[in-house]
Design a protein around this motif. Structure first.
Motif, PDB file in Angstrom:
ATOM      1  N   ARG A 150       0.836  -1.215   0.000  1.00  0.00           N
ATOM      2  CA  ARG A 150       0.000   0.000   0.000  1.00  0.00           C
ATOM      3  C   ARG A 150       0.866   1.259   0.000  1.00  0.00           C
ATOM      4  NH1 ARG A 150      -3.295  -3.370   3.698  1.00  0.00           N
ATOM      5  NH2 ARG A 150      -5.280  -3.766   2.603  1.00  0.00           N
TER       6      ARG A 150
ATOM      7  N   ILE B 141      -5.530  10.632  -5.681  1.00  0.00           N
ATOM      8  CA  ILE B 141      -6.653  10.199  -4.841  1.00  0.00           C
ATOM      9  C   ILE B 141      -6.701   8.674  -4.735  1.00  0.00           C
ATOM     10  CG2 ILE B 141      -9.180  10.078  -4.735  1.00  0.00           C
ATOM     11  CD1 ILE B 141      -9.191  12.971  -5.851  1.00  0.00           C
ATOM     12  N   ILE B 142      -6.501   7.981  -5.854  1.00  0.00           N
ATOM     13  CA  ILE B 142      -6.499   6.513  -5.835  1.00  0.00           C
ATOM     14  C   ILE B 142      -5.380   5.996  -4.930  1.00  0.00           C
ATOM     15  CG2 ILE B 142      -6.123   4.415  -7.211  1.00  0.00           C
ATOM     16  CD1 ILE B 142      -7.519   5.877  -9.552  1.00  0.00           C
TER      17      ILE B 142
ATOM     18  N   LEU C   5      -6.455   6.535  -1.300  1.00  0.00           N
ATOM     19  CA  LEU C   5      -7.502   5.589  -0.895  1.00  0.00           C
ATOM     20  C   LEU C   5      -6.915   4.213  -0.608  1.00  0.00           C
ATOM     21  CD1 LEU C   5     -10.380   6.489  -3.406  1.00  0.00           C
ATOM     22  CD2 LEU C   5     -10.281   7.031  -0.963  1.00  0.00           C
ATOM     23  N   THR C   6      -6.010   3.777  -1.475  1.00  0.00           N
ATOM     24  CA  THR C   6      -5.371   2.468  -1.285  1.00  0.00           C
ATOM     25  C   THR C   6      -4.547   2.461   0.000  1.00  0.00           C
ATOM     26  OG1 THR C   6      -5.265   2.205  -3.692  1.00  0.00           O
ATOM     27  CG2 THR C   6      -3.919   0.713  -2.374  1.00  0.00           C
TER      28      THR C   6
ATOM     29  N   LEU D 118      -4.959   4.319   2.663  1.00  0.00           N
ATOM     30  CA  LEU D 118      -5.826   4.385   3.842  1.00  0.00           C
ATOM     31  C   LEU D 118      -6.419   3.030   4.209  1.00  0.00           C
ATOM     32  CD1 LEU D 118      -7.618   7.792   3.207  1.00  0.00           C
ATOM     33  CD2 LEU D 118      -5.888   7.275   4.947  1.00  0.00           C
TER      34      LEU D 118
ATOM     35  N   ILE E  13     -12.549   1.805   2.673  1.00  0.00           N
ATOM     36  CA  ILE E  13     -11.860   2.782   1.812  1.00  0.00           C
ATOM     37  C   ILE E  13     -10.753   2.089   1.025  1.00  0.00           C
ATOM     38  CG2 ILE E  13     -10.364   4.826   1.816  1.00  0.00           C
ATOM     39  CD1 ILE E  13     -12.021   5.875   4.175  1.00  0.00           C
ATOM     40  N   GLY E  14     -10.006   1.220   1.703  1.00  0.00           N
ATOM     41  CA  GLY E  14      -8.917   0.495   1.053  1.00  0.00           C
ATOM     42  C   GLY E  14      -9.404  -0.424  -0.055  1.00  0.00           C
TER      43      GLY E  14
ATOM     44  N   ILE F 239     -12.001   0.107  -1.997  1.00  0.00           N
ATOM     45  CA  ILE F 239     -12.258   0.987  -3.146  1.00  0.00           C
ATOM     46  C   ILE F 239     -10.945   1.368  -3.816  1.00  0.00           C
ATOM     47  CG2 ILE F 239     -13.112   3.274  -3.829  1.00  0.00           C
ATOM     48  CD1 ILE F 239     -15.154   2.974  -1.470  1.00  0.00           C
ATOM     49  N   GLY F 240      -9.946   1.743  -3.006  1.00  0.00           N
ATOM     50  CA  GLY F 240      -8.643   2.130  -3.553  1.00  0.00           C
ATOM     51  C   GLY F 240      -7.967   0.997  -4.312  1.00  0.00           C
TER      52      GLY F 240
END
Length: 198
Positions: free
Chosen positions: A20, A100-101, A104-105, A107, A114-115, A117-118
């Motif tokens: 990550r 942003i991606i 999100l990853t 996080l 959230i992760g 989605i990322g």
């Protein structure tokens, strides 16, 4: 040997978090560079030739070939063409999305939803990038004639641009690993919640 294997097995979650962090570094760095003219110019062949992205530009491929800026050099007429083409505006937007991606990853270390989605967005973005291997002529070594003809050209001989794109296979797989880890944590939380209710 057994202790090393045990150590590696026990550190799996930490290694996923390292993945990550790696995604964050790559995404923030590459996304941030999209704010600079040379990087925005550099992605034009990929975007202009892509059926998924070319509509963001006002000019059609292969017109961009006449307005290429060498890295680190500014040619005013080329800058004017790229401005009219929406090259820079698109690059700013793309850079923001990439950052942003990455965030999100990253996080996902603390928030599985959230992760998730990322991770899925990292996978999707990488998948789109890999389509450039099909749509962008510049990803393969060109055929050169004349005094020094190219002995190896076309598929599978990747150019510098192609070697850059193929690395997204790693990003795609890493995004899926991060997403799967988050999904596993979400399922475990729901199971524990249901178990506590019963």
């Amino acid at each position: 040997m057994k202790s090393i294997l045990t150590l590696l097995a026990n550190l799996q979650n930490q290694f996923i978090n390292t993945a990550r962090i790696a995604i964050l570094i790559v995404m923030v760095w590459i996304g941030g560079l999209k704010a600079f003219q040379y990087e925005a110019d550099g992605i034009v062949p990929f975007v202009a030739n892509s059926p998924l992205m070319s509509f963001f530009y006002s000019k059609q491929a292969p017109e961009y070939k006449e307005y290429k800026n060498p890295e680190g050099k500014t040619v005013e007429k080329n800058i004017a063409w790229h401005t009219e083409n929406n090259t820079y505006l698109f690059s700013y937007g793309l850079g923001t999305v990439i950052i942003i991606i990455g965030l999100l990853t990253f996080l996902g270390i603390w928030n599985a939803k959230i992760g998730l989605i990322g991770g899925l967005l990292t996978f999707g973005m990488s998948l789109v990038t890999l389509t450039f291997l099909i749509t962008t002529p510049e990803v393969y070594v060109p055929k050169l004639d004349g005094d020094f003809p190219t002995p190896h050209y076309g598929f599978p001989y990747l150019s510098g641009a192609g070697r850059l794109v193929i690395k997204d296979v790693i990003m795609m797989a890493t995004g899926l690993i991060c997403a799967a880890d988050c999904a596993k944590r979400i399922v475990a939380m729901k199971f524990n919640h249901t178990k506590n209710i019963l």
